[in-house]
Design a protein around this motif. Sequence first.
Motif, PDB file in Angstrom:
ATOM      1  N   VAL A  34       0.860  -1.179   0.000  1.00  0.00           N
ATOM      2  CA  VAL A  34       0.000   0.000   0.000  1.00  0.00           C
ATOM      3  C   VAL A  34       0.898   1.232   0.000  1.00  0.00           C
ATOM      4  O   VAL A  34       1.705   1.420   0.913  1.00  0.00           O
ATOM      5  CB  VAL A  34      -0.931   0.016   1.234  1.00  0.00           C
ATOM      6  N   GLN A  62      -3.748   1.612  -3.405  1.00  0.00           N
ATOM      7  CA  GLN A  62      -3.752   3.000  -2.948  1.00  0.00           C
ATOM      8  C   GLN A  62      -4.279   3.146  -1.526  1.00  0.00           C
ATOM      9  O   GLN A  62      -4.116   4.195  -0.905  1.00  0.00           O
ATOM     10  CB  GLN A  62      -4.588   3.862  -3.897  1.00  0.00           C
ATOM     11  N   SER A  63      -4.911   2.082  -1.008  1.00  0.00           N
ATOM     12  CA  SER A  63      -5.424   2.142   0.367  1.00  0.00           C
ATOM     13  C   SER A  63      -5.425   0.748   0.977  1.00  0.00           C
ATOM     14  O   SER A  63      -5.492  -0.260   0.262  1.00  0.00           O
ATOM     15  CB  SER A  63      -6.844   2.714   0.399  1.00  0.00           C
ATOM     16  N   THR A  65      -7.856  -0.387   2.728  1.00  0.00           N
ATOM     17  CA  THR A  65      -9.204  -0.902   2.477  1.00  0.00           C
ATOM     18  C   THR A  65      -9.247  -1.695   1.176  1.00  0.00           C
ATOM     19  O   THR A  65      -9.811  -2.792   1.125  1.00  0.00           O
ATOM     20  CB  THR A  65     -10.223   0.261   2.424  1.00  0.00           C
ATOM     21  N   ASP A  66      -8.649  -1.160   0.130  1.00  0.00           N
ATOM     22  CA  ASP A  66      -8.607  -1.873  -1.148  1.00  0.00           C
ATOM     23  C   ASP A  66      -7.763  -3.144  -1.048  1.00  0.00           C
ATOM     24  O   ASP A  66      -8.117  -4.173  -1.612  1.00  0.00           O
ATOM     25  CB  ASP A  66      -8.046  -0.973  -2.247  1.00  0.00           C
TER      26      ASP A  66
END
Length: 118
Positions: A34, A62-63, A65-66
Motif C-alpha cells: 500500500v 492506494q489504500s 481498504t482496497d
Amino acid sequence: MEIIFILVKPARDENIGAAARAMKTMGFSELRLVLPCDHLSHRARATAHASDELLENAQIFQSLTDAVSDCDFVIGSSAKRRNVKGDYHRVVELPKIIADKRETISKVAIVFGCEESG
C-alpha cells in the motif's frame, strides 16, 4: 487457506526486499503493498536476495481498504499497545486462532505498517 502479507507505506526499499526474502524462506508468495516506495529498486532486489519474483508479482494498492477487500480475516500487527477496542493476541497465538477459523475463512491478511507510525 491463503495467507497474504501486506506492507502499508513501507519507508525503505530494503524493508520491502527483506520482507520478500523472509516470506520466500517461509514458503509464502503473495505480497501486497500500500503506497510503497520503489519496491523494484536495486536496493530492494539486493535485499530480497533471490526473491525477485515476489517483488515483481507484488500487487500495489492506494489504500489498505482496497488491499484487504477480498480477505476474510485481517490481522494487524503492532509493536505497541493501542488505546482502541480490539482483540490483542501474542504472535505465538495466531496459528491456533487461524486454525480455529479454518472452516470459515479462505484468505487471511497479515498487515504490517505503516513504519512511521506503527
